[in-house]
Design a protein around this motif. Structure first.
Motif, PDB file in Angstrom:
ATOM      1  N   THR A  16       0.846  -1.178   0.000  1.00 50.08           N
ATOM      2  CA  THR A  16       0.000   0.000   0.000  1.00 50.08           C
ATOM      3  C   THR A  16       0.885   1.232   0.000  1.00 50.08           C
ATOM      4  OG1 THR A  16      -1.705  -1.168   1.214  1.00 50.08           O
ATOM      5  CG2 THR A  16      -1.800   1.221   1.255  1.00 50.08           C
ATOM      6  N   SER A  21      -6.102   3.954   1.928  1.00 50.11           N
ATOM      7  CA  SER A  21      -6.750   3.732   0.640  1.00 50.11           C
ATOM      8  C   SER A  21      -7.735   2.575   0.674  1.00 50.11           C
ATOM      9  CB  SER A  21      -5.706   3.501  -0.456  1.00 50.11           C
ATOM     10  OG  SER A  21      -4.974   2.324  -0.186  1.00 50.11           O
ATOM     11  N   THR A  22      -7.587   1.655   1.621  1.00 47.76           N
ATOM     12  CA  THR A  22      -8.501   0.521   1.669  1.00 47.76           C
ATOM     13  C   THR A  22      -9.913   0.946   2.050  1.00 47.76           C
ATOM     14  OG1 THR A  22      -7.824   0.057   3.932  1.00 47.76           O
ATOM     15  CG2 THR A  22      -6.719  -1.179   2.202  1.00 47.76           C
ATOM     16  N   ARG A  24     -11.288   3.672   0.802  1.00 51.34           N
ATOM     17  CA  ARG A  24     -11.849   4.216  -0.439  1.00 51.34           C
ATOM     18  C   ARG A  24     -12.133   3.129  -1.470  1.00 51.34           C
ATOM     19  NH1 ARG A  24      -7.295   7.578   0.049  1.00 51.34           N
ATOM     20  NH2 ARG A  24      -6.497   6.564  -1.802  1.00 51.34           N
ATOM     21  N   ILE A  25     -11.340   2.047  -1.445  1.00 52.68           N
ATOM     22  CA  ILE A  25     -11.493   0.997  -2.448  1.00 52.68           C
ATOM     23  C   ILE A  25     -12.509  -0.028  -1.960  1.00 52.68           C
ATOM     24  CG2 ILE A  25     -10.315  -0.839  -3.705  1.00 52.68           C
ATOM     25  CD1 ILE A  25      -7.719   0.838  -3.321  1.00 52.68           C
ATOM     26  N   LYS A  26     -13.581  -0.163  -2.698  1.00 48.95           N
ATOM     27  CA  LYS A  26     -14.628  -1.109  -2.317  1.00 48.95           C
ATOM     28  C   LYS A  26     -14.242  -2.504  -2.782  1.00 48.95           C
ATOM     29  CE  LYS A  26     -18.172   2.367  -2.247  1.00 48.95           C
ATOM     30  NZ  LYS A  26     -19.456   2.843  -2.747  1.00 48.95           N
ATOM     31  N   THR A  27     -14.031  -3.393  -1.822  1.00 53.26           N
ATOM     32  CA  THR A  27     -13.575  -4.752  -2.120  1.00 53.26           C
ATOM     33  C   THR A  27     -14.693  -5.781  -2.037  1.00 53.26           C
ATOM     34  OG1 THR A  27     -12.913  -4.982   0.184  1.00 53.26           O
ATOM     35  CG2 THR A  27     -11.212  -4.299  -1.372  1.00 53.26           C
ATOM     36  N   ASP A  54     -11.707  -7.734   8.182  1.00 58.51           N
ATOM     37  CA  ASP A  54     -11.874  -6.462   7.487  1.00 58.51           C
ATOM     38  C   ASP A  54     -12.686  -5.451   8.290  1.00 58.51           C
ATOM     39  OD1 ASP A  54     -10.449  -7.108   5.072  1.00 58.51           O
ATOM     40  OD2 ASP A  54     -12.072  -8.507   4.671  1.00 58.51           O
ATOM     41  N   THR A  56     -15.943  -5.369   9.073  1.00 64.23           N
ATOM     42  CA  THR A  56     -17.115  -4.967   8.296  1.00 64.23           C
ATOM     43  C   THR A  56     -18.448  -5.331   8.938  1.00 64.23           C
ATOM     44  OG1 THR A  56     -17.071  -7.016   7.024  1.00 64.23           O
ATOM     45  CG2 THR A  56     -15.840  -5.154   6.130  1.00 64.23           C
ATOM     46  N   HIS A  68     -17.190  -3.530   1.750  1.00 62.98           N
ATOM     47  CA  HIS A  68     -15.839  -3.978   2.057  1.00 62.98           C
ATOM     48  C   HIS A  68     -15.763  -5.440   2.527  1.00 62.98           C
ATOM     49  CE1 HIS A  68     -15.576   0.434   2.229  1.00 62.98           C
ATOM     50  NE2 HIS A  68     -14.439   0.199   1.610  1.00 62.98           N
ATOM     51  N   LYS A  70     -15.517  -9.221   2.261  1.00 60.39           N
ATOM     52  CA  LYS A  70     -15.044 -10.112   1.195  1.00 60.39           C
ATOM     53  C   LYS A  70     -15.694 -11.482   1.266  1.00 60.39           C
ATOM     54  CE  LYS A  70     -10.629  -7.719   0.933  1.00 60.39           C
ATOM     55  NZ  LYS A  70     -10.734  -6.921   2.156  1.00 60.39           N
TER      56      LYS A  70
END
Length: 91
Positions: A16, A21-22, A24-27, A54, A56, A68, A70
């Motif tokens: 990273t 940034s994780t 903002r990034i939809k996983t 995560d 979540t 987010h 997974k």
């Protein structure tokens, strides 16, 4: 264990470069299965929250962050009252 590389010998696959940034990034689109929680039967023991890698699942607010999550299923595995079911993701 001879012939296997230690973790120090394995090349870095990714890193990273911008902290945070994780968020903002939809996983969540990586998921094959999604956790479905029966919130009425949930005892709010928080084990799913503790074990979720995560971060979540939020029992105190009866919320799962599907952007987010997974779908690893650890929450369902660790739930002591088995109110979390992994359901196949439908696209």
């Amino acid at each position: 264990m001879s012939g296997l590389k230690s973790w120090r010998e394995i090349p870095i696959g990714c890193k990273t470069t911008s902290p945070g940034s994780t968020v903002r990034i939809k996983t969540g689109t990586w998921r094959d299965f999604r956790p479905v929680v029966n919130w009425e039967k949930c005892t709010k023991c928080m084990l799913c929250y503790i074990y979720c890698p995560d971060g979540t699942i939020f029992p105190e607010s009866s919320y799962v962050d599907y952007d987010h999550c997974k779908g690893c299923g650890i929450c369902a595995k660790e739930c002591p009252v088995k109110v979390i079911t992994m359901v196949e993701e439908v696209i």
